[in-house]
Enzyme design. Structure first.
Site, PDB file in Angstrom:
ATOM      1  N   SER A 238       0.828  -1.202   0.000  1.00  0.00           N
ATOM      2  CA  SER A 238       0.000   0.000   0.000  1.00  0.00           C
ATOM      3  C   SER A 238       0.864   1.254   0.000  1.00  0.00           C
ATOM      4  CB  SER A 238      -0.934   0.003   1.199  1.00  0.00           C
ATOM      5  OG  SER A 238      -0.202  -0.034   2.396  1.00  0.00           O
ATOM      6  N   ASP A 404      -0.390 -11.781   1.473  1.00  0.00           N
ATOM      7  CA  ASP A 404      -0.093 -11.296   2.828  1.00  0.00           C
ATOM      8  C   ASP A 404      -0.682 -12.200   3.902  1.00  0.00           C
ATOM      9  OD1 ASP A 404       1.257  -8.937   2.068  1.00  0.00           O
ATOM     10  OD2 ASP A 404      -0.643  -7.916   1.700  1.00  0.00           O
ATOM     11  N   HIS A 447       4.004 -11.586   3.328  1.00  0.00           N
ATOM     12  CA  HIS A 447       4.415 -10.551   4.274  1.00  0.00           C
ATOM     13  C   HIS A 447       3.777 -10.834   5.628  1.00  0.00           C
ATOM     14  CE1 HIS A 447       5.078  -6.721   6.183  1.00  0.00           C
ATOM     15  NE2 HIS A 447       3.779  -6.592   6.375  1.00  0.00           N
ATOM     16  N   GLU A 471       8.093  -7.616   9.370  1.00  0.00           N
ATOM     17  CA  GLU A 471       8.223  -6.421  10.178  1.00  0.00           C
ATOM     18  C   GLU A 471       9.225  -6.784  11.264  1.00  0.00           C
ATOM     19  OE1 GLU A 471       5.337  -6.021  13.201  1.00  0.00           O
ATOM     20  OE2 GLU A 471       5.044  -3.922  12.744  1.00  0.00           O
ATOM     21  N   HIS A 500       5.858   2.588  11.238  1.00  0.00           N
ATOM     22  CA  HIS A 500       4.822   2.984  12.197  1.00  0.00           C
ATOM     23  C   HIS A 500       5.091   4.343  12.805  1.00  0.00           C
ATOM     24  CE1 HIS A 500       4.764  -1.349  11.687  1.00  0.00           C
ATOM     25  NE2 HIS A 500       3.465  -1.228  11.791  1.00  0.00           N
ATOM     26  N   CYS A 532       6.508  -2.582   6.571  1.00  0.00           N
ATOM     27  CA  CYS A 532       5.067  -2.848   6.448  1.00  0.00           C
ATOM     28  C   CYS A 532       4.504  -1.941   5.350  1.00  0.00           C
ATOM     29  CB  CYS A 532       4.367  -2.614   7.791  1.00  0.00           C
ATOM     30  SG  CYS A 532       2.721  -3.339   7.917  1.00  0.00           S
TER      31      CYS A 532
END
Ligand code: GLN
Ligand code: ZN
Length: 565
Positions: A238, A404, A447, A471, A500, A532
């Site tokens: 994304s 994912d 992922h 991650e 994040h 991520c």
């Protein structure tokens, strides 16, 4: 509590449903003996949930607790324990019989049959939910849009309380009408079975779960196919969901723009996103996921078998909430879900564009599952749907496909001894089912995030993906040691910065992280990516961060060439 006039005090000890060692039980005894020696007139309840207390049942029943709370839903052995070992006559059993984690209405006949088997006197029995009601939405009263034909099969938190009092009413002899109505509901089929899909699941063979040829052979084929530089760079899928992207979606939902207008806006976003990735020099591109609100909802809305609520929010963590879909019936794919966007993105560039799918285990774990079909079979249904989508992407020229599974670890049983026998034994095959039929040259990525993976790396390797991105940057890359220790085979992008936070990592910092990775993972196995998806980030920091990632990778590549590595 005693001074304030409380009668009971509940002490939550769900950790007892995990595997307990002798030392754990001794510690428990040492901690509780003094508490139970001075009760100040209070009654003390030891409350457990999310499993059974097979290791501590004898201890719990021998200590001076006044009540024990046991989970008869998730506690696979709870009923057996109580029946075979008996229950002390001087204690009260808080029987968790109404599912506190799911949203289905209870079948009263089944609950009454369970209650009848409990070896306790009426005045020593309390009917309860299996766990706190934190995991279910508040009330069906907030779902006026949901058709009654669905609602009559559901019970949210408030309705579960009514179920408890209903059962009490029936047990005290005043609930004939209530029981009849409940029996009538369960006498008819709840939904129409999709025979094609149930037959397909039933006839799955061992070979459906294995991709040919083996990993190393595929890796060699793919190396030739893609001819990527060392340390290939990519992202997780994304790109920032800007205010404009969200406004476009909400306008479409409100009917203010047509489907064509909605799609056209997203196409412009895809185009700009691909141009940006080409400009900064990423190697494997993505389309950006602008058409997706949520990675599970997006697929659920297009697959047959899912039901959506308007206000059924539950806490995810902290102040974050989610609105999980309900798996209502058999899951089936009726049309392409992601092909159009991926094909369009691929048409804009010569670099490979990764197709982007959500895996079956994550779709299951982030939904309210059925209770009339096992999680394994439900997940296989979802896996077949995602397999069909994978093959559709491949057929339409998408050569790298990411599936994912961020939630894979979330439903790992609390008892370590159950990890393989009750979960990974079907969850890992479900993932393999999705990609087992693709061509050797098609590269499958996955992922994972939000959890620790160090202790299930062998299971992750057994997913047999070609590449995985993790991650890991927040865990200070401790994962690297574990990858090294376990001779992790899958090629891996451990995540070179933490998405994040809005902080922009400098080129130097990223280069340092890449060097650290290269100390533990063989050069040919390493991918470079953020840790991520970028959808929660702003555009400015995303641009700067990705530019630094690409620049740092180029710098390290040059050093490697210079050193002749
Ligand atoms: N492909 C998804 C994204 O980039 C993955 C999201 C996730 O890891 N939770 O948004
Ligand atoms: Zn992630």
């Amino acid at each position: 509590m005693a001074d304030l006039g409380a009668e009971w005090v509940q002490l939550d000890e769900p950790s007892l449903v995990k595997d307990q060692s002798e030392a754990d039980l001794e510690l428990f005894t040492d901690l509780y003996k003094p508490i139970l020696a001075t009760k100040h007139g209070l009654k003390i309840l030891a409350q457990t949930y999310f499993g059974d207390v097979r290791d501590s049942y004898d201890l719990l029943t021998s200590l001076d607790f006044d009540g024990l709370g046991l989970d008869f839903l998730e506690g696979a052995e709870t009923l057996d324990l109580v029946k075979s070992k008996g229950f002390p006559a001087d204690k009260t059993l808080f029987a968790g019989i109404i599912n506190g984690k799911n949203i289905w209405k209870a079948n009263y006949d089944k609950k009454l049959a369970l209650i009848k088997q409990l070896p306790v006197a009426d005045d020593k029995l309390v009917l309860s939910t299996s766990c706190s009601l934190l995991h279910v939405p508040y009330t069906l009263a907030n779902e006026p849009q949901l058709d009654e034909k669905y609602k009559r099969y559901l019970a949210f938190a408030a309705e579960k309380l009514t179920e408890l009092t209903d059962l009490e009413t029936i047990l005290t002899g005043n609930g004939d009408a209530i029981l009849k109505a409940n029996q009538a509901l369960f006498a008819q089929p709840r939904y129409e079975e999709n025979e094609t899909i149930t037959r397909q699941v039933a006839s799955l063979k061992e070979s459906d779960f294995h991709r040919e040829p083996a990993f190393e052979e595929r890796a060699a084929i793919q190396k030739k196919e893609f001819n990527l530089p060392e340390l290939p760079t990519t992202t997780i899928g994304s790109f920032p969901q800007t205010r404009e992207v969200r406004r476009n979606r909400s306008k479409f939902k409100k009917g203010e723009i047509t489907k064509d207008q909605y799609d056209e806006f997203n196409r412009e976003q895809i185009k700009a996103c691909v141009e940006f990735q080409e400009k900064i020099g990423l190697d494997v591109l993505v389309h950006g996921e602008f058409e997706r609100n949520d990675m599970v909802e997006y697929f659920g809305e297009q697959l047959e078998g899912f039901l959506f609520t308007s206000n059924a929010w539950v806490q995810s963590y902290g102040v974050r909430c989610v609105k999980p879909p309900i798996i209502w019936g058999d899951v089936a794919r009726t049309h392409d879900m992601t092909v159009k966007e991926s094909v369009y993105a691929q048409s804009l560039t010569d670099k490979p564009v990764k197709g982007m799918l959500t895996g079956p285990v994550t779709i299951l774990n982030w939904s309210f599952p059925r209770e009339d079909l096992s999680p394994k079979e439900t997940t296989y249904q979802i896996a077949l749907a995602i397999q069909a989508e994978t093959l559709a992407l491949e057929k339409n020229g998408i050569k790298i496909i990411q599936i994912d599974e961020p939630a894979l670890r979330e439903n790992l049983p609390l008892r370590k001894s159950d990890w393989y026998s009750r979960y990974l034994d079907w969850a890992i095959p479900a993932f393999r089912l999705v990609h087992s039929k693709v061509q050797p040259s098609t590269q499958v990525h996955t992922h994972m995030c939000y959890s620790e993976f160090g202790d299930i790396l062998d299971a992750i390797d057994a997913m047999d993906a070609d590449v995985i991105s993790f991650e890991a940057s927040r865990a200070d890359l401790t994962l690297l040691d574990q990858l090294n220790r376990d001779h992790f085979k899958t090629h891996v992008g451990p995540g070179v910065y933490d998405i994040h936070s809005p902080r922009i990592p400098s080129e130097k910092e990223v280069a340092g992280t890449i060097e650290k990775i290269l100390k533990k993972v063989p050069l040919n196995n390493v991918w470079i990516n953020p840790d991520c998806g970028l959808k929660t980030r702003g555009e400015t920091e995303t641009t700067a961060s990705l530019e630094n990632v690409v620049a740092a990778t180029k710098e390290v590549r040059q050093e490697l060439a210079h050193e002749g590595r």
